[in-house]
Design an enzyme around this catalytic site. Sequence first.
Site, PDB file in Angstrom:
ATOM      1  N   GLY A   1       0.810  -1.209   0.000  1.00  0.00           N
ATOM      2  CA  GLY A   1       0.000   0.000   0.000  1.00  0.00           C
ATOM      3  C   GLY A   1       0.840   1.254   0.000  1.00  0.00           C
TER       4      GLY A   1
ATOM      5  N   ASP B   1       2.312  -3.266   8.109  1.00  0.00           N
ATOM      6  CA  ASP B   1       1.369  -3.099   7.006  1.00  0.00           C
ATOM      7  C   ASP B   1       0.359  -2.022   7.368  1.00  0.00           C
ATOM      8  OD1 ASP B   1       0.142  -3.531   4.584  1.00  0.00           O
ATOM      9  OD2 ASP B   1      -0.490  -5.589   5.001  1.00  0.00           O
ATOM     10  N   GLY B   2      -0.330  -1.520   6.364  1.00  0.00           N
ATOM     11  CA  GLY B   2      -1.383  -0.545   6.561  1.00  0.00           C
ATOM     12  C   GLY B   2      -2.739  -1.208   6.720  1.00  0.00           C
TER      13      GLY B   2
ATOM     14  N   ASP C   1      -7.245  -0.400   5.673  1.00  0.00           N
ATOM     15  CA  ASP C   1      -8.294   0.491   5.173  1.00  0.00           C
ATOM     16  C   ASP C   1      -9.166   1.003   6.308  1.00  0.00           C
ATOM     17  OD1 ASP C   1      -7.704   0.197   2.280  1.00  0.00           O
ATOM     18  OD2 ASP C   1      -8.170  -1.893   2.714  1.00  0.00           O
TER      19      ASP C   1
ATOM     20  N   LYS D   1      -8.801  -4.893   5.530  1.00  0.00           N
ATOM     21  CA  LYS D   1      -7.700  -4.719   4.610  1.00  0.00           C
ATOM     22  C   LYS D   1      -8.099  -5.279   3.250  1.00  0.00           C
ATOM     23  CE  LYS D   1      -3.628  -5.899   5.974  1.00  0.00           C
ATOM     24  NZ  LYS D   1      -3.132  -4.672   5.277  1.00  0.00           N
TER      25      LYS D   1
ATOM     26  N   GLY E   1      -5.941  -2.725  -1.685  1.00  0.00           N
ATOM     27  CA  GLY E   1      -4.951  -2.895  -2.746  1.00  0.00           C
ATOM     28  C   GLY E   1      -4.968  -4.273  -3.370  1.00  0.00           C
TER      29      GLY E   1
ATOM     30  N   GLU F   1      -1.240 -10.926   2.542  1.00  0.00           N
ATOM     31  CA  GLU F   1      -1.043 -10.146   3.767  1.00  0.00           C
ATOM     32  C   GLU F   1      -1.423 -10.972   4.990  1.00  0.00           C
ATOM     33  OE1 GLU F   1      -1.810  -5.682   1.889  1.00  0.00           O
ATOM     34  OE2 GLU F   1      -3.449  -6.749   2.868  1.00  0.00           O
TER      35      GLU F   1
ATOM     36  N   LYS G   1      -8.222   6.501   8.903  1.00  0.00           N
ATOM     37  CA  LYS G   1      -8.522   5.070   8.879  1.00  0.00           C
ATOM     38  C   LYS G   1      -9.006   4.546  10.233  1.00  0.00           C
ATOM     39  CE  LYS G   1      -6.932   5.203   4.713  1.00  0.00           C
ATOM     40  NZ  LYS G   1      -5.694   4.545   4.319  1.00  0.00           N
TER      41      LYS G   1
END
Length: 227
Positions: A34, A86-87, A89, A99, A102, A108, A126
């Site tokens: 991401g 990690d990011g 959503d 998540k 992407g 992930e 978020k």
Amino acid sequence: MITQDQLKQQVAQAALDVILPQLQPESVLGVGTGSTVDRFIDLLGVHRDAFGAAVSSSERSTRRLQAAGIQVLDLNQVASLPFYVDGADEVDHQLNLIKGGGGALTREKIVASVADRFICIVDETKLVETLGRFPLPIEVIPLARESVAREMRQLGGRPELRAGFITDNGNQIIDVAGLAYGSQPAEFEALINNIPGVVTCGLFAISGAHLALVAGQAGIARLELQD
């Protein structure tokens, strides 16, 4: 006013500040996917001699890691990871996540499962009180696309095929709006994952993050699960 891009850069730096003192020359890091993770990878490249290698959750991140001079290993070569960064959503205050915006949700989830500690890095847009504003991505085997969509409608969702998108695993993604997870998102995650044809869904509640770093106008906030 700090821009969203600046917030992403700040939280990427905050994650590096957390993990860097704990890395060993043989350490292997798990790295997600991401726009926020892109910034983390760029910062990580400056310190590539402080650890051994990385495991990536997507072809996109693999290319960026290699461009930064970082060796990328297949997860099958690695027994454990001290960190996965990690990011997301969406993230709630219990560190449940949505998540997959992407499209890398399956890889992930796999890489995160091997890590001792999952650090989620997001900007304040978020952070939510209740998951569900962001449509839930579900990776599906193409043969099962419509049967899974029917099941989602039965659960109150509004499924939509992510047109023209194929995952790194060769599958399709259905984005489902309108789902209500209530106070038990882990049970909802298990329910969806058990539907035939679902590879995995973008709920990370059975195993969520251990630490969320949230960049906002007032600085970096830490949300952490206590052992």
